[in-house]
Design a protein around this motif. Structure first.
Motif, PDB file in Angstrom:
ATOM      1  N   VAL A 155      57.387  32.843   9.932  1.00 59.18           N
ATOM      2  CA  VAL A 155      57.569  31.539   9.840  1.00 59.18           C
ATOM      3  C   VAL A 155      57.557  30.612  10.376  1.00 59.18           C
ATOM      4  N   LEU A 156      56.489  29.963  10.386  1.00 61.86           N
ATOM      5  CA  LEU A 156      56.431  29.368  12.142  1.00 61.86           C
ATOM      6  C   LEU A 156      57.984  28.380  11.791  1.00 61.86           C
ATOM      7  N   ASN A 157      58.408  28.360  13.492  1.00 67.70           N
ATOM      8  CA  ASN A 157      59.372  26.787  13.264  1.00 67.70           C
ATOM      9  C   ASN A 157      59.573  26.486  14.547  1.00 67.70           C
ATOM     10  N   VAL A 158      60.721  26.671  15.648  1.00 68.09           N
ATOM     11  CA  VAL A 158      61.392  26.345  16.937  1.00 68.09           C
ATOM     12  C   VAL A 158      63.234  26.336  16.630  1.00 68.09           C
ATOM     13  N   ASP A 159      63.316  27.143  16.819  1.00 66.87           N
ATOM     14  CA  ASP A 159      65.002  27.123  16.836  1.00 66.87           C
ATOM     15  C   ASP A 159      65.509  27.413  15.478  1.00 66.87           C
ATOM     16  N   GLY A 160      64.253  26.964  14.678  1.00 68.79           N
ATOM     17  CA  GLY A 160      64.813  28.151  13.288  1.00 68.79           C
ATOM     18  C   GLY A 160      64.529  27.296  11.907  1.00 68.79           C
ATOM     19  N   HIS A 161      63.819  26.125  12.841  1.00 66.61           N
ATOM     20  CA  HIS A 161      63.497  25.190  11.289  1.00 66.61           C
ATOM     21  C   HIS A 161      61.748  23.688  12.359  1.00 66.61           C
ATOM     22  N   GLY A 162      61.415  23.968  11.447  1.00 60.28           N
ATOM     23  CA  GLY A 162      60.488  22.538  11.844  1.00 60.28           C
ATOM     24  C   GLY A 162      58.883  23.416  11.194  1.00 60.28           C
ATOM     25  N   GLU A 163      57.868  23.094  11.589  1.00 61.89           N
ATOM     26  CA  GLU A 163      56.976  23.300  11.123  1.00 61.89           C
ATOM     27  C   GLU A 163      55.416  23.523  12.682  1.00 61.89           C
ATOM     28  N   LEU A 164      54.731  24.314  12.051  1.00 63.76           N
ATOM     29  CA  LEU A 164      53.013  23.693  12.719  1.00 63.76           C
ATOM     30  C   LEU A 164      53.666  22.669  14.135  1.00 63.76           C
ATOM     31  N   GLU A 165      53.609  21.810  13.911  1.00 58.70           N
ATOM     32  CA  GLU A 165      53.630  20.319  14.308  1.00 58.70           C
ATOM     33  C   GLU A 165      54.425  20.144  15.866  1.00 58.70           C
ATOM     34  N   THR A 166      55.876  20.714  15.144  1.00 57.11           N
ATOM     35  CA  THR A 166      56.944  21.248  15.383  1.00 57.11           C
ATOM     36  C   THR A 166      56.619  21.839  16.879  1.00 57.11           C
ATOM     37  N   LEU A 167      56.002  22.692  16.369  1.00 57.98           N
ATOM     38  CA  LEU A 167      55.958  24.210  17.437  1.00 57.98           C
ATOM     39  C   LEU A 167      54.753  23.618  18.461  1.00 57.98           C
ATOM     40  N   LEU A 168      53.146  22.879  18.712  1.00 60.38           N
ATOM     41  CA  LEU A 168      52.524  22.316  18.940  1.00 60.38           C
ATOM     42  C   LEU A 168      53.201  21.392  20.270  1.00 60.38           C
ATOM     43  N   ARG A 169      54.104  20.165  19.614  1.00 58.57           N
ATOM     44  CA  ARG A 169      55.142  19.353  20.450  1.00 58.57           C
ATOM     45  C   ARG A 169      55.976  20.383  22.005  1.00 58.57           C
ATOM     46  N   LYS A 170      56.014  21.885  21.545  1.00 56.78           N
ATOM     47  CA  LYS A 170      56.605  22.759  22.306  1.00 56.78           C
ATOM     48  C   LYS A 170      55.689  23.489  23.108  1.00 56.78           C
ATOM     49  N   ILE A 171      54.002  23.035  22.969  1.00 60.32           N
ATOM     50  CA  ILE A 171      53.614  23.547  23.849  1.00 60.32           C
ATOM     51  C   ILE A 171      52.560  22.682  24.642  1.00 60.32           C
ATOM     52  N   LYS A 172      53.187  21.668  24.260  1.00 65.94           N
ATOM     53  CA  LYS A 172      51.937  20.935  24.841  1.00 65.94           C
ATOM     54  C   LYS A 172      51.229  21.157  25.968  1.00 65.94           C
TER      55      LYS A 172
END
Length: 223
Positions: free
Chosen positions: A122-139
């Motif tokens: 399940v794609l997430n950041v701190d338990g919630h979100g989606e792919l785009e939430t993850l992408l914001r973290k790895i920009k």
């Protein structure tokens, strides 16, 4: 034998393909090879229990015919959270095999009825979100244009309007790709060279980020 990865959207597929390149898996992907790589994708174009159920029923018919040994399912946590998505998935799986229960992400379970191993991430950041939430973290590039969207969002709030986190993350990624990281010359062919798919081939994401560790373990577990 072959492996199958179900993803929710085309963007998920583009992202996973890029990550497979980073992990040096894509060049070794061959349909019919021993179970060690992901060699096909099925796109769901948005998740619902009915859609996921229909997709798994289609795959059920093909498992023996195509020699599928492992089926991975990639979902977004969204605002519902990881546990909620696992619960949804288990509801669908139990309609096919009542003995199946995936309790944790990246856990492989065996279905005697389907004669296949199944896992989920399940794609997430701190338990919630989606792919785009993850992408914001790895920009990995400057994101001035995209970050200024926060002021726009505050303006909306001052006028009693709102945009969801999911919509905001998608918009942020779109602006980052189109205005922060797309060269002036590329913008003349923006539909092709500033697209989501094109951006994933550029050096604007940190694929070594710890935010991807669990997802990498999931992909490597197909080996």
């Amino acid at each position: 034998m072959s492996n199958l990865l179900i993803v929710e959207s085309c963007n998920d597929e583009f992202f996973i393909n890029r990550l497979l390149q980073v992990l040096n898996l894509s060049s070794e992907i061959k349909v019919g090879s021993p179970v060690c790589h992901i060699d096909e994708y099925q796109c769901l174009n948005g998740l619902s229990e009915t859609l996921l159920s229909n997709k798994l029923k289609e795959i059920e018919i093909e498992i023996e015919k195509r020699g599928i040994e492992k089926i991975g399912i990639l979902l977004d946590a969204d605002k519902d959270g990881i546990e909620s998505k696992l619960h949804l998935l288990n509801n669908v799986l139990k309609k096919i095999d009542s003995t199946i229960c995936i309790e944790n992400v990246n856990q492989w379970v065996y279905s005697h009825i389907l004669d296949v191993r199944i896992s989920c991430h399940v794609l997430n950041v701190d338990g919630h979100g989606e792919l785009e939430t993850l992408l914001r973290k790895i920009k990995s590039n400057n994101s001035t244009f995209a970050d200024c969207l926060h002021s726009w969002r505050e303006c909306l709030s001052e006028h009693a309007e709102a945009i969801s986190d999911k919509e905001f993350d998608k918009f942020w990624v779109n602006i980052y790709q189109r205005y922060d990281t797309c060269a002036k010359k590329e913008k003349k062919q923006a539909a092709r060279k500033c697209s989501f798919k094109a951006s994933l081939q550029k050096d604007i994401w940190d694929f070594s980020s710890c935010y991807l560790d669990s997802l990498k373990r999931f992909l490597l577990s197909f080996v």
